[in-house]
Motif scaffolding. Structure first.
Motif, PDB file in Angstrom:
ATOM      1  N   MET A 117       0.817  -1.206   0.000  1.00  0.00           N
ATOM      2  CA  MET A 117       0.000   0.000   0.000  1.00  0.00           C
ATOM      3  C   MET A 117       0.855   1.263   0.000  1.00  0.00           C
ATOM      4  SD  MET A 117      -2.956  -1.246   2.648  1.00  0.00           S
ATOM      5  CE  MET A 117      -3.680   0.373   2.749  1.00  0.00           C
ATOM      6  N   ALA A 118       1.985   1.220   0.677  1.00  0.00           N
ATOM      7  CA  ALA A 118       2.806   2.428   0.817  1.00  0.00           C
ATOM      8  C   ALA A 118       3.720   2.655  -0.373  1.00  0.00           C
ATOM      9  CB  ALA A 118       3.632   2.352   2.101  1.00  0.00           C
ATOM     10  N   GLU A 119       4.244   1.565  -0.972  1.00  0.00           N
ATOM     11  CA  GLU A 119       5.285   1.721  -1.975  1.00  0.00           C
ATOM     12  C   GLU A 119       4.925   1.136  -3.329  1.00  0.00           C
ATOM     13  OE1 GLU A 119       9.095   0.468  -0.512  1.00  0.00           O
ATOM     14  OE2 GLU A 119       8.644   1.092   1.534  1.00  0.00           O
ATOM     15  N   GLY A 120       3.774   0.480  -3.446  1.00  0.00           N
ATOM     16  CA  GLY A 120       3.373  -0.072  -4.733  1.00  0.00           C
ATOM     17  C   GLY A 120       4.241  -1.215  -5.198  1.00  0.00           C
ATOM     18  N   GLN A 121       4.797  -1.970  -4.259  1.00  0.00           N
ATOM     19  CA  GLN A 121       5.626  -3.114  -4.609  1.00  0.00           C
ATOM     20  C   GLN A 121       5.570  -4.155  -3.502  1.00  0.00           C
ATOM     21  OE1 GLN A 121       9.657  -1.598  -4.953  1.00  0.00           O
ATOM     22  NE2 GLN A 121      10.050  -1.882  -2.782  1.00  0.00           N
ATOM     23  N   VAL A 122       6.016  -5.354  -3.828  1.00  0.00           N
ATOM     24  CA  VAL A 122       6.091  -6.453  -2.869  1.00  0.00           C
ATOM     25  C   VAL A 122       7.515  -6.975  -2.881  1.00  0.00           C
ATOM     26  CG1 VAL A 122       5.374  -8.837  -2.422  1.00  0.00           C
ATOM     27  CG2 VAL A 122       3.667  -7.121  -3.022  1.00  0.00           C
ATOM     28  N   SER A 123       8.117  -7.140  -1.711  1.00  0.00           N
ATOM     29  CA  SER A 123       9.481  -7.652  -1.606  1.00  0.00           C
ATOM     30  C   SER A 123       9.463  -9.046  -0.985  1.00  0.00           C
ATOM     31  CB  SER A 123      10.353  -6.727  -0.760  1.00  0.00           C
ATOM     32  OG  SER A 123      10.496  -5.468  -1.383  1.00  0.00           O
ATOM     33  N   LEU A 124       9.963 -10.028  -1.742  1.00  0.00           N
ATOM     34  CA  LEU A 124      10.061 -11.401  -1.262  1.00  0.00           C
ATOM     35  C   LEU A 124      11.375 -11.990  -1.748  1.00  0.00           C
ATOM     36  CD1 LEU A 124       6.459 -12.784  -1.949  1.00  0.00           C
ATOM     37  CD2 LEU A 124       7.473 -12.360   0.290  1.00  0.00           C
TER      38      LEU A 124
END
Length: 301
Positions: A117-124
């Protein structure tokens, strides 16, 4: 500009034109919406209606207490053919995402939404995966007195630009609903009225809406008021101020203006600040926004 779309949506979501306008305001301001209300009010119908009319790819996430972050964000799966891991995106990878009953999910799962929601990305697995553009989250929350719910942490609440309630329809609107066609049937007949590229263009226009120095002074005075007045446990953050500016600009654009008036700030003020402020004294249930506006009227324009 979007008046025909609002009118069309109002045929499905009866007696809720203000809430529809607020949701579109939040989308154009590149924020996210939290809808807090009892089940059966029409929260899901509203999200599906807007997704269809806006031409957005839509996904729904039904939150339960055993939902895991990977169920939302996606997982890395081992591919035996190339001997490597490949990322399988979760339902968060859509242009509009309905997170239903978010406060039934565990805090760990709730926090999994923060970066998206905050950065428009997902880190995995040390890799970042960008989310689609535009990206818009509508989350629903049941009242905390209902069983199986847990309050959202303040950091999660702060990620929502707007919190609103739908509430019961008027008697006449409910009568029209009871006598009218089935909502699902109406939804199936809807057609997109704009496309994602047009939404991005409108979002870019919002950033160029003129906000004069006296309007910025007024917003700063509101922020200062919440920080100094003893009726609030803590004041609004700079992020809340930024959200207020962006929402006021988007509201002005929806009124077909290229400049912000103090009335635009007031139109979005309780919806942007209500979930971020804690009053030192409790107020009657359902009167929170009205009481807030009474307090904010002490801030001179």
């Amino acid at each position: 500009m979007l008046n025909p779309l609002i009118t069309q949506a109002s045929q499905i979501i009866v007696d809720k034109q203000q809430q529809i306008t607020l949701a579109l305001t939040c989308l154009l301001a590149q924020g996210h919406v939290l809808i807090e209300d009892i089940p059966g009010i029409g929260k899901t119908t509203m999200a599906k209606t807007l997704a269809t009319l806006l031409g957005l790819d839509f996904q729904r996430i039904q939150c339960t207490n055993d939902l895991l972050p990977g169920d939302i964000l996606g997982v890395s799966v081992f591919d035996r053919h190339n001997g490597d891991f490949s990322f399988q995106p979760g339902p968060i990878f859509a242009q509009m995402v309905l997170v239903d009953e978010i406060n039934r999910a565990s805090p760990k799962t709730q926090s999994g939404l923060l970066e998206a929601m905050a950065e428009g990305q997902v880190s995995l697995d040390r890799q970042s995966h960008p989310l689609p553009v535009p990206f818009f989250v509508i989350a629903t929350q049941n009242p905390l007195e209902q069983s199986g719910t847990s309050p959202l942490p303040e950091s999660q609440l702060d990620r929502f630009m707007i919190r609103m309630h739908l509430g019961y329809p008027s008697r006449q609107a409910e009568r029209n609903l009871l006598l009218g066609r089935d909502r699902q049937e109406l939804l199936s007949s809807l057609q997109a009225m704009i496309d994602p590229q047009k939404i991005q263009d409108l979002q870019a226009q919002v950033q160029g809406i003129h906000t004069a120095d006296p309007v910025i002074d007024y917003i700063q005075n509101i922020l200062d008021f919440t920080r100094r007045d003893g009726r609030f446990q803590s004041g609004l953050s700079p992020r809340a101020g930024l959200d207020l500016v962006r929402c006021a600009r988007a509201w002005a654009l929806l009124q077909n203006r290229d400049f912000v008036l103090p009335e635009d700030v007031q139109a979005v003020l309780p919806w942007v600040t209500g979930h971020r402020l804690r009053l030192t004294e409790p107020v009657a249930a359902g009167s929170g926004n009205e009481y807030l506006m009474e307090l904010f009227r002490e801030v001179k324009i």
